[in-house]
Enzyme design. Structure first.
Site, PDB file in Angstrom:
ATOM      1  N   ASP A 103      -8.139  -0.952   6.475  1.00  0.00           N
ATOM      2  CA  ASP A 103      -6.723  -1.318   6.457  1.00  0.00           C
ATOM      3  C   ASP A 103      -6.222  -1.253   7.897  1.00  0.00           C
ATOM      4  OD1 ASP A 103      -4.277  -2.122   5.465  1.00  0.00           O
ATOM      5  OD2 ASP A 103      -3.975  -0.379   4.186  1.00  0.00           O
ATOM      6  N   ASP A 104      -5.073  -1.852   8.130  1.00  0.00           N
ATOM      7  CA  ASP A 104      -4.528  -1.831   9.483  1.00  0.00           C
ATOM      8  C   ASP A 104      -3.919  -0.483   9.829  1.00  0.00           C
ATOM      9  OD1 ASP A 104      -2.412  -2.185   7.696  1.00  0.00           O
ATOM     10  OD2 ASP A 104      -1.382  -3.691   8.898  1.00  0.00           O
ATOM     11  N   ASP A 107       0.163   4.795   6.845  1.00  0.00           N
ATOM     12  CA  ASP A 107       1.512   5.256   7.169  1.00  0.00           C
ATOM     13  C   ASP A 107       1.823   6.518   6.372  1.00  0.00           C
ATOM     14  OD1 ASP A 107       4.283   5.568   7.546  1.00  0.00           O
ATOM     15  OD2 ASP A 107       4.666   3.431   7.566  1.00  0.00           O
TER      16      ASP A 107
END
Length: 168
Positions: A103-104, A107
């Protein structure tokens, strides 16, 4: 709903395409030591681009996606939900195999919690990680403060800037 922030982020990080590509290749270099991996799962949408780069660098050809939606507006995060599941045949083949999830960003970690429920033994890697998401990530490139809002290259557009002599 969980608010990513009640007001616009005071701290922002803008990632260019060049920086993104460098970071994805750096992630691949880190993952080389953790592998080899049999297959890769890209978390859509943010994980698609780094997954393509990592797959190329590690010569991974068996690629699947999972789509998890959690942001309901630019800075508003709700409960995550799986929009597109991993194919049952992929999950069956993943038993006992070394699966990589890309995933980027991690968070709050809500997306990766859902992914880990489906693939508990997968190796999870992200380009960027925030403190709340860090416990769910095995490998990452850059840690940023929780209150930092990241603008990815696909969030931005080019626009014309008039010359200074035009009175601007």
């Amino acid at each position: 709903m969980l608010m990513a922030s009640d007001q616009p982020a005071k701290n922002t990080l803008t990632i260019s395409w060049d920086q993104f590509h460098r970071d994805a290749r750096a992630l691949a270099a880190l993952l080389r030591a953790a592998g080899p991996f049999s297959s890769l799962v890209a978390v859509t949408r943010g994980g698609l681009t780094p997954a393509a780069i990592v797959a190329r660098e590690l010569d991974l050809r068996c690629i699947e996606t999972i789509s998890v939606a959690s942001y309901v507006a630019e800075t508003v995060q709700g409960d995550g939900r799986v929009v597109k599941e991993i194919a049952p045949a992929f999950i069956a083949a993943a038993v006992g195999a070394k699966v990589l999830v890309i995933d980027d960003l991690a968070d709050t970690g809500e997306t990766l919690k859902l992914v880990r429920q489906i693939l508990p033994s997968a190796h999870v890697a992200t380009l960027y990680v925030k403190p709340a998401g860090k416990p769910l990530v095995d490998t990452f490139v850059t840690e940023v403060p929780q209150e930092t809002w990241i603008y990815f290259p696909w969030d931005l557009g080019l626009r014309f800037e008039p010359p200074l002599v035009d009175g601007h």
